[in-house]
Scaffold this motif. Structure first.
Motif, PDB file in Angstrom:
ATOM      1  N   LYS A 204      60.095 -15.962  -1.249  1.00 38.17           N
ATOM      2  CA  LYS A 204      59.217 -15.031  -2.412  1.00 38.17           C
ATOM      3  C   LYS A 204      57.839 -15.123  -1.641  1.00 38.17           C
ATOM      4  CE  LYS A 204      61.486 -16.850  -5.638  1.00 38.17           C
ATOM      5  NZ  LYS A 204      61.437 -17.668  -7.039  1.00 38.17           N
ATOM      6  N   ALA A 205      57.066 -15.954  -0.782  1.00 38.88           N
ATOM      7  CA  ALA A 205      55.992 -15.676  -0.236  1.00 38.88           C
ATOM      8  C   ALA A 205      55.830 -14.670   0.112  1.00 38.88           C
ATOM      9  CB  ALA A 205      54.875 -17.142   0.405  1.00 38.88           C
ATOM     10  N   LEU A 206      56.897 -14.515   2.050  1.00 37.69           N
ATOM     11  CA  LEU A 206      56.465 -13.747   3.086  1.00 37.69           C
ATOM     12  C   LEU A 206      56.568 -12.334   2.626  1.00 37.69           C
ATOM     13  CD1 LEU A 206      57.834 -15.691   5.897  1.00 37.69           C
ATOM     14  CD2 LEU A 206      55.494 -15.593   4.836  1.00 37.69           C
ATOM     15  N   PHE A 207      58.068 -11.861   1.381  1.00 41.93           N
ATOM     16  CA  PHE A 207      58.448 -10.348   1.141  1.00 41.93           C
ATOM     17  C   PHE A 207      58.150  -9.720   0.188  1.00 41.93           C
ATOM     18  CE2 PHE A 207      60.624 -12.299   5.335  1.00 41.93           C
ATOM     19  CZ  PHE A 207      60.966 -11.562   5.200  1.00 41.93           C
ATOM     20  N   GLY A 208      57.977  -9.038  -0.067  1.00 43.36           N
ATOM     21  CA  GLY A 208      57.720  -8.802  -1.702  1.00 43.36           C
ATOM     22  C   GLY A 208      58.852  -7.998  -2.420  1.00 43.36           C
ATOM     23  N   SER A 209      58.801  -8.174  -4.134  1.00 44.33           N
ATOM     24  CA  SER A 209      59.843  -8.115  -3.864  1.00 44.33           C
ATOM     25  C   SER A 209      60.226  -7.390  -5.970  1.00 44.33           C
ATOM     26  CB  SER A 209      60.486  -8.875  -4.674  1.00 44.33           C
ATOM     27  OG  SER A 209      61.565  -9.494  -6.241  1.00 44.33           O
ATOM     28  N   VAL A 210      60.847  -6.121  -5.276  1.00 38.07           N
ATOM     29  CA  VAL A 210      60.952  -4.701  -6.837  1.00 38.07           C
ATOM     30  C   VAL A 210      61.322  -5.494  -7.951  1.00 38.07           C
ATOM     31  CG1 VAL A 210      62.169  -3.138  -7.507  1.00 38.07           C
ATOM     32  CG2 VAL A 210      62.209  -3.690  -5.112  1.00 38.07           C
ATOM     33  N   THR A 211      61.149  -6.608  -7.760  1.00 38.57           N
ATOM     34  CA  THR A 211      62.154  -6.865  -9.564  1.00 38.57           C
ATOM     35  C   THR A 211      60.999  -8.371  -9.591  1.00 38.57           C
ATOM     36  OG1 THR A 211      63.923  -7.324  -9.224  1.00 38.57           O
ATOM     37  CG2 THR A 211      63.254  -9.170 -10.543  1.00 38.57           C
ATOM     38  N   GLN A 212      59.858  -8.622  -8.851  1.00 39.17           N
ATOM     39  CA  GLN A 212      58.500  -9.712  -9.021  1.00 39.17           C
ATOM     40  C   GLN A 212      57.711  -8.050  -9.204  1.00 39.17           C
ATOM     41  OE1 GLN A 212      58.345 -11.969  -5.698  1.00 39.17           O
ATOM     42  NE2 GLN A 212      56.147 -12.922  -6.375  1.00 39.17           N
ATOM     43  N   LYS A 213      57.352  -7.815  -8.662  1.00 39.11           N
ATOM     44  CA  LYS A 213      56.686  -6.729  -9.080  1.00 39.11           C
ATOM     45  C   LYS A 213      57.347  -5.681 -10.169  1.00 39.11           C
ATOM     46  CE  LYS A 213      55.625  -5.426  -4.196  1.00 39.11           C
ATOM     47  NZ  LYS A 213      55.533  -4.250  -2.942  1.00 39.11           N
TER      48      LYS A 213
END
Length: 142
Positions: A118-127
């Motif tokens: 979660k910290a290293l890679f962006g997430s479409v869902t999270q954004k």
């Protein structure tokens, strides 16, 4: 208002679309299905010059979305969903579409990820969750 199902071109699209169909039926809302092509993917789709044409109005681009939705639908819906293909950053385009079309909910798939992931890679869902002005329903996809 509308229920917006954000799907990709994978087997994960089916459970997302199914949940969105259920919500749309239960809430008596229109179903909108959105697929976002990143610009790099767009190059693979287009084989002709589209100068002066809005990319999302292009026939080949729209066919991508219709093909993805047709593969994801398990059972025929009572009414045909509105299908839209957008080009750009997936999370931003999903949220913008929801805002423009007076969405009641966004339905999107989510995968479990480690805290480091979660910290290293962006997430479409999270954004989408963070940026959306409407509630986001996530479908756990494992």
């Amino acid at each position: 208002m509308a229920i917006v199902a954000a799907i990709d071109d994978s087997d994960r699209a089916t459970p997302v679309l199914s949940e969105a169909q259920t919500l749309a039926t239960d809430l008596e809302e229109d179903l909108h299905v959105v697929h976002v092509l990143e610009r790099s993917e767009l190059v693979e789709v287009l084989e002709k010059d589209v100068e002066g044409q809005d990319l999302t109005d292009n026939y080949e681009v729209q066919q991508v979305g219709e093909n993805i939705v047709s593969r994801a639908i398990e059972e025929p819906t009572l009414a045909d969903p509105t299908i839209s293909v957008r080009v750009g950053d997936p999370a931003a385009e999903i949220v913008a579409y929801a805002e423009t079309h007076d969405a009641r909910y966004i339905v999107i798939g989510g995968r479990q990820r480690s805290p480091t992931g979660k910290a290293l890679f962006g997430s479409v869902t999270q954004k989408a969750i963070f940026d959306s002005p409407v509630p986001v329903v996530t479908v756990a996809l494992g």
